[in-house]
Write a protein that holds these residues in place. Sequence first.
Motif, mmCIF file in Angstrom:
data_model
loop_
_atom_site.group_PDB
_atom_site.id
_atom_site.type_symbol
_atom_site.label_atom_id
_atom_site.label_comp_id
_atom_site.label_asym_id
_atom_site.label_seq_id
_atom_site.Cartn_x
_atom_site.Cartn_y
_atom_site.Cartn_z
ATOM 1 N N ASN A 34 0.968 -1.234 0.147
ATOM 2 C CA ASN A 34 -0.073 -0.103 0.197
ATOM 3 C C ASN A 34 0.991 1.369 -0.290
ATOM 4 O O ASN A 34 1.311 1.499 0.959
ATOM 5 C CB ASN A 34 -1.078 0.259 1.464
ATOM 6 N N GLY A 35 0.361 1.992 -0.699
ATOM 7 C CA GLY A 35 1.353 3.618 -1.085
ATOM 8 C C GLY A 35 2.244 3.188 -1.870
ATOM 9 O O GLY A 35 3.271 4.080 -1.682
ATOM 10 N N SER A 36 2.612 2.076 -2.197
ATOM 11 C CA SER A 36 3.863 2.096 -3.340
ATOM 12 C C SER A 36 3.975 2.619 -4.659
ATOM 13 O O SER A 36 5.018 2.793 -5.748
ATOM 14 C CB SER A 36 4.192 0.442 -3.909
ATOM 15 N N GLY A 37 2.452 3.002 -5.094
ATOM 16 C CA GLY A 37 2.160 4.031 -6.247
ATOM 17 C C GLY A 37 1.695 2.918 -7.218
ATOM 18 O O GLY A 37 1.942 3.529 -8.779
ATOM 19 N N GLN A 40 -0.946 5.124 -9.074
ATOM 20 C CA GLN A 40 -0.146 5.950 -9.917
ATOM 21 C C GLN A 40 0.238 5.120 -11.180
ATOM 22 O O GLN A 40 0.056 5.834 -12.452
ATOM 23 C CB GLN A 40 -0.120 6.632 -9.400
ATOM 24 N N SER A 106 -8.557 8.150 -7.684
ATOM 25 C CA SER A 106 -10.290 8.749 -6.992
ATOM 26 C C SER A 106 -11.475 8.515 -7.448
ATOM 27 O O SER A 106 -11.761 8.032 -6.621
ATOM 28 C CB SER A 106 -9.544 8.931 -5.487
ATOM 29 N N HIS A 251 -2.857 -6.483 -4.668
ATOM 30 C CA HIS A 251 -2.106 -6.035 -3.524
ATOM 31 C C HIS A 251 -2.034 -6.989 -2.643
ATOM 32 O O HIS A 251 -1.612 -7.828 -2.310
ATOM 33 C CB HIS A 251 -2.064 -4.977 -2.272
ATOM 34 N N ASP A 271 8.272 7.849 -5.542
ATOM 35 C CA ASP A 271 8.239 9.410 -5.195
ATOM 36 C C ASP A 271 7.693 9.870 -5.037
ATOM 37 O O ASP A 271 7.523 11.518 -4.958
ATOM 38 C CB ASP A 271 9.612 9.566 -4.998
ATOM 39 N N GLY A 272 6.306 9.881 -5.937
ATOM 40 C CA GLY A 272 5.479 11.057 -6.029
ATOM 41 C C GLY A 272 5.780 11.010 -7.661
ATOM 42 O O GLY A 272 4.458 12.085 -7.867
ATOM 43 N N TRP A 275 8.783 5.844 -10.133
ATOM 44 C CA TRP A 275 8.746 4.890 -10.305
ATOM 45 C C TRP A 275 10.279 3.915 -9.986
ATOM 46 O O TRP A 275 10.196 3.686 -10.657
ATOM 47 C CB TRP A 275 7.498 3.509 -10.683
#
Length: 544
Positions: A34-37, A40, A106, A251, A271-272, A275
């Motif tokens: 989670n949060g690894s992009g 995105q 989202s 996941h 990092d936003g 990747w």
Amino acid sequence: MIEEKDYKYILPGENNNPVEYQVKCHSMIIIGANGSGKSQLGAWIEKNNPNDTHRIGAQRALTFGNYIQQKSYEQATNLIIYGQENPTGEHNQRWGWDGEKWNYTSSLLNDYENVLSALVALQINQQEQFIKDCKLREKNGETHNVVPEMVIDKLQRIWKSVFPHRDIVIEDGKVLAGFEKDGQYYEYKGRDMSDGERVGLYLMAQSLCVPSDKTIIIDEPEIHLHRSIMNKLWEAIEAEREDCFFIYITHDTQFASNHKNSKKIWIKGFDGITWEWEEVQNSELPEQLLLDILGNRKPVLFVEGTHDSYDTKLYSEIYKDYYVVPCGSCSSVISQTKAMNSNAQLHNFKCFGIIDRDYRTDYEIEAYKEDNIFTLEVAEVENLFLTEELLQVVNRIMGFPDNSRIENVKKYIIEERFREEINKQICEAVVSELKYRLSVANISKRNEEKAKETLNKLFEEIDYDTIKTEQMTKFERVLETQTYKNVLRVFNCKSLSTSIGHFFKLDNKDYRDFIVRQIKGKRASDIIDAIIPYLPNEIPIECN
């Protein structure tokens, strides 16, 4: 000769420039914590190849009306592909605008009715094309073809493979589901289907209505689907859409590992802007375990036992910074720890194994340390429930005024249990050492004479009487000194910890569960502090 189709897809390269790849397999799975992009990245693929990509977002509305709205195929398809009937501009209107930016990851996809409209419109188009062809053939005096399979036929085939005891009917502008029970047939409206049925229908219809030769990206393909049907659904959909390449963003490592013949990509970080990713390589570890490790991004601790065993229950509370993996047997802990430490893809992950001391010699224990495998300071994990420090904690929790109960437990274990079973313990220790010496012998598998020579030499070096004398001396010395800690270090008896609860006015069988309950509550730090001295000090409790 059948030629396999080549599928193309893009991923970000240096400076996020699209790099094209080509594969024979029909799908790719993108996994990551989670949060690894991950989401995105799915949006990035879509934005960098919009004409050839269709993405189904994770947020999906699953409601639709009693009747399917009639639209032309072009209208309905534009709505599910572009979010509008007459697409204009560079942005896909499906994802919405929040006043500052487009919500590519989202936004709630509220297009179920458009998807059903597109499905019916495509069916009508196929029917009209068939009728037109029939009329042309009749005009030319030719025999027309049999009715071909159409899109709703394909949908019903997929549906039956996933929900074999349910029917799906789409006709007269309605969706109906039904089933037979006790000789009677029951029918209900599509909008009254279960979440699993509705999301199944939605995904089937979406995938069947997408134009040819697209890359179809599905974010979180597991939502609202039971694990028993997830792979069935996507395998059936892929079989009907061999022209398309499927990318799953998930996941759910069980789905990923069970989806065979699929390329797997691991998102290491995001990092936003950019990747860091790499392809998941073959490993000696089971694939799902490998994916779990990559997805958790925690140091790994392999332990004995199962998910429900006391090993896992204790270690999971003590080593909270670790991904604790129960392996079953001690040999599996050893093999999986070695396999992970030798896996180049996992070289940045810390990995340890904990095994029971059992009857291991000091030499054997030291040998395992080279592979980051460490033993407890008690004979087996069950003895952690018997340490004097833990008995003191239990004594305080139960509110007893003195330590007499603790002394009674120690006396019981040493005199009534250990003394009575010492001969059995010595015998088992001797057998254990003999097995170990045989297991580490380097016996040739190719040269029979050399194998025989090695084995004969090994037998000459193993002196049974010496081993027995050494083990007798060790156990008898422990008994003679009456040191409780040393007794727990050598005494292997799994039932021991289920025989002392009554000393503290607890049910014997409930004693270990009582400790597990306490370690999850307000007494956690007291319980953990009482156990830590008996754990390998080479494995840090907290990993920074």
